[in-house]
Design an enzyme around this catalytic site. Sequence first.
Site, PDB file in Angstrom:
ATOM      1  N   HIS A 132       3.693  -2.235   3.207  1.00  0.00           N
ATOM      2  CA  HIS A 132       3.782  -0.887   2.644  1.00  0.00           C
ATOM      3  C   HIS A 132       5.168  -0.704   2.022  1.00  0.00           C
ATOM      4  CE1 HIS A 132       0.656  -0.669   5.719  1.00  0.00           C
ATOM      5  NE2 HIS A 132       0.129   0.332   5.032  1.00  0.00           N
ATOM      6  N   TYR A 161      -7.145   2.433   5.443  1.00  0.00           N
ATOM      7  CA  TYR A 161      -7.428   1.951   6.793  1.00  0.00           C
ATOM      8  C   TYR A 161      -8.398   0.760   6.801  1.00  0.00           C
ATOM      9  CZ  TYR A 161      -5.855   6.768   7.297  1.00  0.00           C
ATOM     10  OH  TYR A 161      -5.145   7.954   7.170  1.00  0.00           O
ATOM     11  N   ASP A 208       0.811  -1.213   0.000  1.00  0.00           N
ATOM     12  CA  ASP A 208       0.000   0.000   0.000  1.00  0.00           C
ATOM     13  C   ASP A 208       0.849   1.269   0.000  1.00  0.00           C
ATOM     14  OD1 ASP A 208      -2.047  -1.808   0.297  1.00  0.00           O
ATOM     15  OD2 ASP A 208      -2.940  -0.828   2.052  1.00  0.00           O
TER      16      ASP A 208
END
Length: 285
Positions: free
Chosen positions: A236, A186, A95
């Site tokens: 990430h 989120y 992400d």
Amino acid sequence: MPSPIHRFAALTCLASVLLLTSCGSDSRADSSFARQAASYLTPGQDNSRLQGSTAAPAQDVEPVAAVTAPAGPLRLHPRPEVHCDQAKCVALTFDDGPGRYTETLLDSLAAADVPATFYLLGQNAGKYPHALRRMVLEGHQLGSHTQDHASLTTLSRSQITHEIDEAASIIKDVSGVYPGTVRPPYGAHNAEVDSLIDAPLVLWDVDTLDWQHRDSAKVASIAMSQVRDGSIILMHDIHQSTVKAVPELIKQLKAKGYTPVTVDELFDGQEFNSSTAYSRRNQIR
């Protein structure tokens, strides 16, 4: 004999090489190289168009059938097809990128011959165009993580639509590929958000918490402690510690018999519907 996909990929690379070298190279040498390469890549075809100068085709040449592009993304190194109803599959997802470490991650994935799925922010996509084009050419999947990482459940309907549409437009313009899945920031979504997203919403069932601890060893250990057949692992690529963890994580996953695949490959053969959230294969959330 090379397969049609391999020949198509090689022809694409050949075209790029010839374009880059034609201005500074001897035209006769270029012509000879082009004839030899085309003869190898397209055996049995009439290559008389390449006789003499490559700048103008010869006359009275029999038409050659057009090369048809593959239905899916062009991959320089196509991988064997994986059937996740038979193999133990896991999807590595990243992400918030692309970022400064993304291409290092792409190098590691290429070395391991492993695909991943990237959930990209529209605001970052235009800053790293080369990284996005590598993702496509190297067989990775591109998804949307919205335009600027706003929590969609706090926005109006028009703002939600803007977050999705703007990111998709930028990603498509930069990479040439439309992001077919969305990961809400989120993991925040509700019935209203779902109804406005005309794509599957992809969540996760393994959270490495890499953004929190920034520890490469923990990334791998947390992932391995939670992973199971059909898992979607959240990471990430904007964190250097995460990128450093990936080679070891891949090594451990393969040692346990897992096959890394893209999200689309993970859900191949199953219902994978728009406006529906999924946290792993066989699980809707």
